[in-house]
Design a protein around this motif. Structure first.
Motif, short mmCIF file in Angstrom:
data_model
loop_
_atom_site.label_atom_id
_atom_site.label_comp_id
_atom_site.label_asym_id
_atom_site.label_seq_id
_atom_site.Cartn_x
_atom_site.Cartn_y
_atom_site.Cartn_z
N MET A 1 -38.36 -45.53 -0.39
CA MET A 1 -39.08 -45.65 0.87
C MET A 1 -39.48 -47.11 1.06
O MET A 1 -39.80 -47.79 0.11
N PHE A 2 -39.42 -47.57 2.31
CA PHE A 2 -39.89 -48.91 2.59
C PHE A 2 -41.06 -48.83 3.55
O PHE A 2 -41.25 -47.83 4.23
N SER A 3 -41.83 -49.88 3.60
CA SER A 3 -43.00 -49.87 4.48
C SER A 3 -42.91 -51.04 5.45
O SER A 3 -42.22 -52.02 5.22
N VAL A 4 -43.64 -50.90 6.54
CA VAL A 4 -43.69 -51.91 7.58
C VAL A 4 -45.15 -52.27 7.78
O VAL A 4 -46.02 -51.41 7.76
N THR A 5 -45.41 -53.53 7.97
CA THR A 5 -46.78 -53.99 8.18
C THR A 5 -47.03 -54.20 9.66
O THR A 5 -46.20 -54.77 10.37
N LEU A 6 -48.16 -53.72 10.12
CA LEU A 6 -48.57 -53.90 11.50
C LEU A 6 -49.65 -54.96 11.53
O LEU A 6 -50.71 -54.80 10.91
N ASN A 7 -49.40 -56.05 12.22
CA ASN A 7 -50.37 -57.14 12.33
C ASN A 7 -51.12 -57.01 13.65
O ASN A 7 -50.53 -57.09 14.72
N VAL A 8 -52.43 -56.81 13.55
CA VAL A 8 -53.28 -56.68 14.72
C VAL A 8 -54.11 -57.96 14.82
O VAL A 8 -54.75 -58.34 13.84
N PRO A 9 -54.10 -58.60 15.98
CA PRO A 9 -54.89 -59.82 16.13
C PRO A 9 -56.36 -59.58 15.79
O PRO A 9 -56.92 -58.53 16.13
N GLU A 24 -55.95 -47.19 8.91
CA GLU A 24 -55.18 -45.98 8.63
C GLU A 24 -54.82 -45.25 9.93
O GLU A 24 -53.69 -44.79 10.10
N LYS A 25 -55.79 -45.16 10.84
CA LYS A 25 -55.53 -44.45 12.10
C LYS A 25 -54.52 -45.22 12.94
O LYS A 25 -53.63 -44.62 13.55
N LEU A 26 -54.63 -46.54 12.97
CA LEU A 26 -53.66 -47.34 13.71
C LEU A 26 -52.26 -47.19 13.13
O LEU A 26 -51.27 -47.06 13.86
N SER A 27 -52.17 -47.19 11.82
CA SER A 27 -50.89 -47.03 11.15
C SER A 27 -50.28 -45.67 11.47
O SER A 27 -49.08 -45.56 11.77
N GLU A 28 -51.11 -44.63 11.43
CA GLU A 28 -50.64 -43.28 11.72
C GLU A 28 -50.13 -43.17 13.15
O GLU A 28 -49.06 -42.63 13.41
N GLU A 29 -50.90 -43.71 14.10
CA GLU A 29 -50.49 -43.64 15.51
C GLU A 29 -49.24 -44.47 15.76
O GLU A 29 -48.35 -44.06 16.51
N ALA A 30 -49.16 -45.64 15.14
CA ALA A 30 -47.98 -46.49 15.32
C ALA A 30 -46.74 -45.79 14.77
O ALA A 30 -45.66 -45.84 15.39
N THR A 31 -46.88 -45.13 13.64
CA THR A 31 -45.76 -44.41 13.04
C THR A 31 -45.30 -43.27 13.95
O THR A 31 -44.10 -43.07 14.16
N LYS A 32 -46.24 -42.53 14.51
CA LYS A 32 -45.89 -41.44 15.42
C LYS A 32 -45.19 -41.96 16.66
O LYS A 32 -44.17 -41.40 17.11
N LEU A 33 -45.72 -43.04 17.22
CA LEU A 33 -45.10 -43.60 18.42
C LEU A 33 -43.71 -44.17 18.13
O LEU A 33 -42.80 -44.08 18.96
N LEU A 34 -43.54 -44.73 16.95
CA LEU A 34 -42.22 -45.22 16.55
C LEU A 34 -41.24 -44.05 16.44
O LEU A 34 -40.12 -44.12 16.92
N LEU A 46 -34.18 -34.86 15.89
CA LEU A 46 -35.50 -34.24 16.01
C LEU A 46 -36.16 -34.09 14.64
O LEU A 46 -37.32 -34.47 14.45
N GLY A 47 -35.42 -33.56 13.67
CA GLY A 47 -35.96 -33.37 12.33
C GLY A 47 -36.30 -34.67 11.65
O GLY A 47 -37.34 -34.79 10.98
N GLN A 48 -35.44 -35.66 11.81
CA GLN A 48 -35.69 -36.97 11.19
C GLN A 48 -36.93 -37.62 11.78
O GLN A 48 -37.76 -38.19 11.06
N ALA A 49 -37.06 -37.55 13.10
CA ALA A 49 -38.22 -38.15 13.76
C ALA A 49 -39.51 -37.44 13.36
O ALA A 49 -40.54 -38.08 13.13
N ALA A 50 -39.46 -36.11 13.24
CA ALA A 50 -40.64 -35.36 12.80
C ALA A 50 -41.03 -35.78 11.39
O ALA A 50 -42.22 -35.94 11.09
N LYS A 51 -40.03 -35.99 10.56
CA LYS A 51 -40.30 -36.41 9.18
C LYS A 51 -40.94 -37.80 9.17
O LYS A 51 -41.90 -38.04 8.43
N LEU A 52 -40.41 -38.71 9.98
CA LEU A 52 -40.99 -40.06 10.06
C LEU A 52 -42.43 -39.99 10.53
O LEU A 52 -43.31 -40.68 9.99
N ALA A 53 -42.69 -39.14 11.50
CA ALA A 53 -44.05 -38.99 12.04
C ALA A 53 -44.97 -38.23 11.09
O ALA A 53 -46.17 -38.15 11.33
#
Length: 100
Positions: A1-9, A24-34, A46-53
């Motif tokens: 698994m790899f991770s992505v960093t979200l930089n918030v000003p 944590e909440k921002l990360s969760e929402e960003a992952t769902k929107l991605l 559909l299944g892959q996106a649900a898994k990502l979310a």
């Protein structure tokens, strides 16, 4: 698994925290929107996106619905094929002997 960093000003940290957003909440929402975006662009199934979310399939379908994104897209030809199949099934069911 790899991770992505979200930089918030930094100037957004206070307004977001006042609204209850933790990292944590921002990360969760960003992952769902991605996941929603990648599904909408046909990058993920559909299944892959649900898994990502990190959602159950039905919960992800509800998320898509909240964003007015259809789970499946049918063109006129697909709809006609589905209707033919339904008509055939109805005919098979109505012509079956009782008890079958």
């Amino acid at each position: 698994m790899f991770s992505v960093t979200l930089n918030v000003p930094s100037e957004l940290e206070l307004p977001l925290s006042i609204l209850g957003y933790t990292s944590e909440k921002l990360s969760e929402e960003a992952t769902k929107l991605l996941a929603v975006s990648l599904f909408e662009q046909n990058v993920l199934s559909l299944g892959q996106a649900a898994k990502l979310a990190e959602l159950h399939l039905w919960d992800f379908i509800q998320l898509l619905s909240q964003h007015d994104i259809p789970v499946a897209e049918y063109d006129d030809e697909d709809i006609q094929e589905e209707l033919k199949a339904v008509k055939w099934l109805v005919q098979q069911t109505s012509s079956s002997p009782p008890g079958v």
